[in-house]
Design a protein around this motif. Structure first.
Motif, PDB file in Angstrom:
ATOM      1  N   SER A  29      81.555 136.061  -1.547  1.00  0.00           N
ATOM      2  CA  SER A  29      81.239 137.320  -0.867  1.00  0.00           C
ATOM      3  C   SER A  29      79.747 137.383  -0.594  1.00  0.00           C
ATOM      4  CB  SER A  29      81.673 138.526  -1.704  1.00  0.00           C
ATOM      5  OG  SER A  29      80.884 138.634  -2.872  1.00  0.00           O
ATOM      6  N   VAL A  30      79.411 138.225   0.384  1.00  0.00           N
ATOM      7  CA  VAL A  30      78.013 138.460   0.720  1.00  0.00           C
ATOM      8  C   VAL A  30      77.828 139.959   0.848  1.00  0.00           C
ATOM      9  CG1 VAL A  30      76.132 138.008   2.329  1.00  0.00           C
ATOM     10  CG2 VAL A  30      77.874 136.265   1.958  1.00  0.00           C
ATOM     11  N   GLY A  31      77.333 140.564  -0.219  1.00  0.00           N
ATOM     12  CA  GLY A  31      77.053 141.989  -0.237  1.00  0.00           C
ATOM     13  C   GLY A  31      78.169 142.843   0.316  1.00  0.00           C
ATOM     14  N   LYS A  32      77.789 143.688   1.246  1.00  0.00           N
ATOM     15  CA  LYS A  32      78.741 144.624   1.844  1.00  0.00           C
ATOM     16  C   LYS A  32      79.400 144.069   3.099  1.00  0.00           C
ATOM     17  CE  LYS A  32      75.875 148.351   0.081  1.00  0.00           C
ATOM     18  NZ  LYS A  32      74.652 147.641  -0.264  1.00  0.00           N
ATOM     19  N   ASP A  33      79.023 142.843   3.475  1.00  0.00           N
ATOM     20  CA  ASP A  33      79.633 142.212   4.655  1.00  0.00           C
ATOM     21  C   ASP A  33      81.129 142.048   4.419  1.00  0.00           C
ATOM     22  OD1 ASP A  33      77.061 141.986   5.512  1.00  0.00           O
ATOM     23  OD2 ASP A  33      76.996 139.797   5.531  1.00  0.00           O
ATOM     24  N   SER A  34      81.902 142.400   5.410  1.00  0.00           N
ATOM     25  CA  SER A  34      83.340 142.152   5.282  1.00  0.00           C
ATOM     26  C   SER A  34      83.663 140.875   6.051  1.00  0.00           C
ATOM     27  CB  SER A  34      84.148 143.342   5.816  1.00  0.00           C
ATOM     28  OG  SER A  34      83.820 143.575   7.162  1.00  0.00           O
ATOM     29  N   ASP A 129      60.937 135.553  -6.982  1.00  0.00           N
ATOM     30  CA  ASP A 129      60.896 137.023  -6.866  1.00  0.00           C
ATOM     31  C   ASP A 129      61.339 137.466  -5.471  1.00  0.00           C
ATOM     32  OD1 ASP A 129      60.069 137.424  -9.480  1.00  0.00           O
ATOM     33  OD2 ASP A 129      57.933 137.637  -8.950  1.00  0.00           O
ATOM     34  N   GLN A 130      60.914 136.736  -4.449  1.00  0.00           N
ATOM     35  CA  GLN A 130      61.319 137.068  -3.080  1.00  0.00           C
ATOM     36  C   GLN A 130      62.823 136.893  -2.899  1.00  0.00           C
ATOM     37  OE1 GLN A 130      58.633 134.387  -1.078  1.00  0.00           O
ATOM     38  NE2 GLN A 130      57.172 136.030  -0.640  1.00  0.00           N
ATOM     39  N   ILE A 131      63.383 135.860  -3.517  1.00  0.00           N
ATOM     40  CA  ILE A 131      64.830 135.647  -3.444  1.00  0.00           C
ATOM     41  C   ILE A 131      65.569 136.776  -4.156  1.00  0.00           C
ATOM     42  CG2 ILE A 131      66.707 134.146  -4.241  1.00  0.00           C
ATOM     43  CD1 ILE A 131      64.784 131.763  -3.681  1.00  0.00           C
ATOM     44  N   VAL A 132      65.060 137.181  -5.304  1.00  0.00           N
ATOM     45  CA  VAL A 132      65.678 138.296  -6.043  1.00  0.00           C
ATOM     46  C   VAL A 132      65.647 139.567  -5.201  1.00  0.00           C
ATOM     47  CG1 VAL A 132      65.401 139.814  -8.051  1.00  0.00           C
ATOM     48  CG2 VAL A 132      65.297 137.331  -8.329  1.00  0.00           C
ATOM     49  N   GLU A 133      64.547 139.810  -4.507  1.00  0.00           N
ATOM     50  CA  GLU A 133      64.458 140.982  -3.625  1.00  0.00           C
ATOM     51  C   GLU A 133      65.526 140.929  -2.540  1.00  0.00           C
ATOM     52  OE1 GLU A 133      60.529 141.730  -2.077  1.00  0.00           O
ATOM     53  OE2 GLU A 133      59.645 141.431  -4.065  1.00  0.00           O
ATOM     54  N   LEU A 134      65.730 139.768  -1.953  1.00  0.00           N
ATOM     55  CA  LEU A 134      66.784 139.616  -0.936  1.00  0.00           C
ATOM     56  C   LEU A 134      68.157 139.922  -1.532  1.00  0.00           C
ATOM     57  CD1 LEU A 134      65.739 136.303   0.853  1.00  0.00           C
ATOM     58  CD2 LEU A 134      65.780 138.579   1.871  1.00  0.00           C
ATOM     59  N   LEU A 135      68.390 139.440  -2.741  1.00  0.00           N
ATOM     60  CA  LEU A 135      69.694 139.622  -3.375  1.00  0.00           C
ATOM     61  C   LEU A 135      69.914 141.057  -3.841  1.00  0.00           C
ATOM     62  CD1 LEU A 135      69.909 136.293  -5.377  1.00  0.00           C
ATOM     63  CD2 LEU A 135      71.217 136.938  -3.345  1.00  0.00           C
ATOM     64  N   GLU A 136      68.840 141.782  -4.132  1.00  0.00           N
ATOM     65  CA  GLU A 136      68.988 143.184  -4.523  1.00  0.00           C
ATOM     66  C   GLU A 136      69.580 144.001  -3.390  1.00  0.00           C
ATOM     67  OE1 GLU A 136      65.058 144.300  -5.783  1.00  0.00           O
ATOM     68  OE2 GLU A 136      65.422 143.631  -7.848  1.00  0.00           O
ATOM     69  N   ASP A 137      69.215 143.673  -2.167  1.00  0.00           N
ATOM     70  CA  ASP A 137      69.722 144.394  -1.003  1.00  0.00           C
ATOM     71  C   ASP A 137      71.128 143.955  -0.610  1.00  0.00           C
ATOM     72  OD1 ASP A 137      67.310 145.693  -0.844  1.00  0.00           O
ATOM     73  OD2 ASP A 137      66.478 144.327   0.649  1.00  0.00           O
ATOM     74  N   ASN A 138      71.453 142.700  -0.864  1.00  0.00           N
ATOM     75  CA  ASN A 138      72.702 142.146  -0.355  1.00  0.00           C
ATOM     76  C   ASN A 138      73.101 140.959  -1.223  1.00  0.00           C
ATOM     77  OD1 ASN A 138      74.842 141.963   1.377  1.00  0.00           O
ATOM     78  ND2 ASN A 138      73.626 141.568   3.200  1.00  0.00           N
ATOM     79  N   ASP A 139      73.766 141.236  -2.318  1.00  0.00           N
ATOM     80  CA  ASP A 139      74.112 140.208  -3.295  1.00  0.00           C
ATOM     81  C   ASP A 139      75.044 139.153  -2.702  1.00  0.00           C
ATOM     82  OD1 ASP A 139      74.009 139.007  -5.754  1.00  0.00           O
ATOM     83  OD2 ASP A 139      75.609 140.214  -6.619  1.00  0.00           O
ATOM     84  N   ILE A 140      74.922 137.948  -3.197  1.00  0.00           N
ATOM     85  CA  ILE A 140      75.779 136.839  -2.781  1.00  0.00           C
ATOM     86  C   ILE A 140      76.539 136.367  -4.013  1.00  0.00           C
ATOM     87  CG2 ILE A 140      75.817 134.448  -1.972  1.00  0.00           C
ATOM     88  CD1 ILE A 140      73.277 135.051  -0.422  1.00  0.00           C
ATOM     89  N   THR A 141      77.835 136.165  -3.841  1.00  0.00           N
ATOM     90  CA  THR A 141      78.635 135.602  -4.923  1.00  0.00           C
ATOM     91  C   THR A 141      79.062 134.198  -4.517  1.00  0.00           C
ATOM     92  OG1 THR A 141      79.456 137.800  -5.500  1.00  0.00           O
ATOM     93  CG2 THR A 141      80.674 135.910  -6.383  1.00  0.00           C
ATOM     94  N   VAL A 142      78.659 133.237  -5.328  1.00  0.00           N
ATOM     95  CA  VAL A 142      79.008 131.841  -5.102  1.00  0.00           C
ATOM     96  C   VAL A 142      79.765 131.369  -6.335  1.00  0.00           C
ATOM     97  CG1 VAL A 142      78.104 129.512  -4.716  1.00  0.00           C
ATOM     98  CG2 VAL A 142      76.937 131.469  -3.718  1.00  0.00           C
TER      99      VAL A 142
END
Length: 173
Positions: A29-34, A129-142
């Motif tokens: 999954s990618v955050g709220k993306d359906s 830290d920049q990657i964590v900021e990206l993931l805070e807005d739109n988490d990725i599940t791998v």
């Protein structure tokens, strides 16, 4: 001395392990993306294709590891846009690592100083830290499962066989 400890190797492992986790696993999954299953599988295939090149293709891996330019935009284009953003940050981290190696290994008679790793560590920390900021807005599940790892192992085994065949052909000619 056959092998001299280099503190940069530890930091290098962080970069490659993060690439591995990001690209080898199955995109769940990618955050709220359906995203439907077919789209997720398509992106997963693209991610795994890059992983196969990066981890199984010796000449590509050597080029990426030993060049200032490393991974290019065309390598990121097929990836899910959020994964591509993270991969670009990882590429910047890899580039900083490359620059540090190049600078500290100019004189191989001396051991690599720990100060080089401290400086690089701060730069890599900012990248993470920049990657964590990206993931805070739109988490990725791998999901890294047996299937994902087995697929990469199979590609690596096939590539090793090709390389051996090529070496035999080169010796024969």
């Amino acid at each position: 001395v056959l092998f001299r400890y280099n503190p940069l190797h530890d930091l290098e492992s962080v970069v490659w392990l993060t690439f591995y986790i990001l690209l080898v696993g199955k995109l769940a999954s990618v955050g709220k993306d359906s995203l439907d299953t077919q789209m997720l599988e398509g992106y997963t295939g693209a991610h795994q294709a890059l992983a196969t090149k990066l981890f199984c293709d010796r000449s590509f891996r050597t080029f990426v590891m030993m060049s200032a330019t490393g991974l290019q935009e065309e390598n990121f284009a097929p990836l899910h846009p959020r994964v591509a953003q993270i991969a670009k940050h990882l590429e910047k981290m890899r580039s900083k690592l490359f620059d540090t190696y190049r600078n500290v290994e100019r004189n191989l008679a001396k051991p690599v100083p720990f100060s080089a790793s401290r400086s690089l560590c701060k730069k890599l920390e900012r990248g993470l830290d920049q990657i964590v900021e990206l993931l805070e807005d739109n988490d990725i599940t791998v999901a890294i499962d047996d299937e994902s790892c087995n697929r990469l192992r199979a590609a690596l085994k096939a590539k090793s066989s090709e390389d051996e065949d090529q070496e035999v052909a080169n010796i024969s000619t």
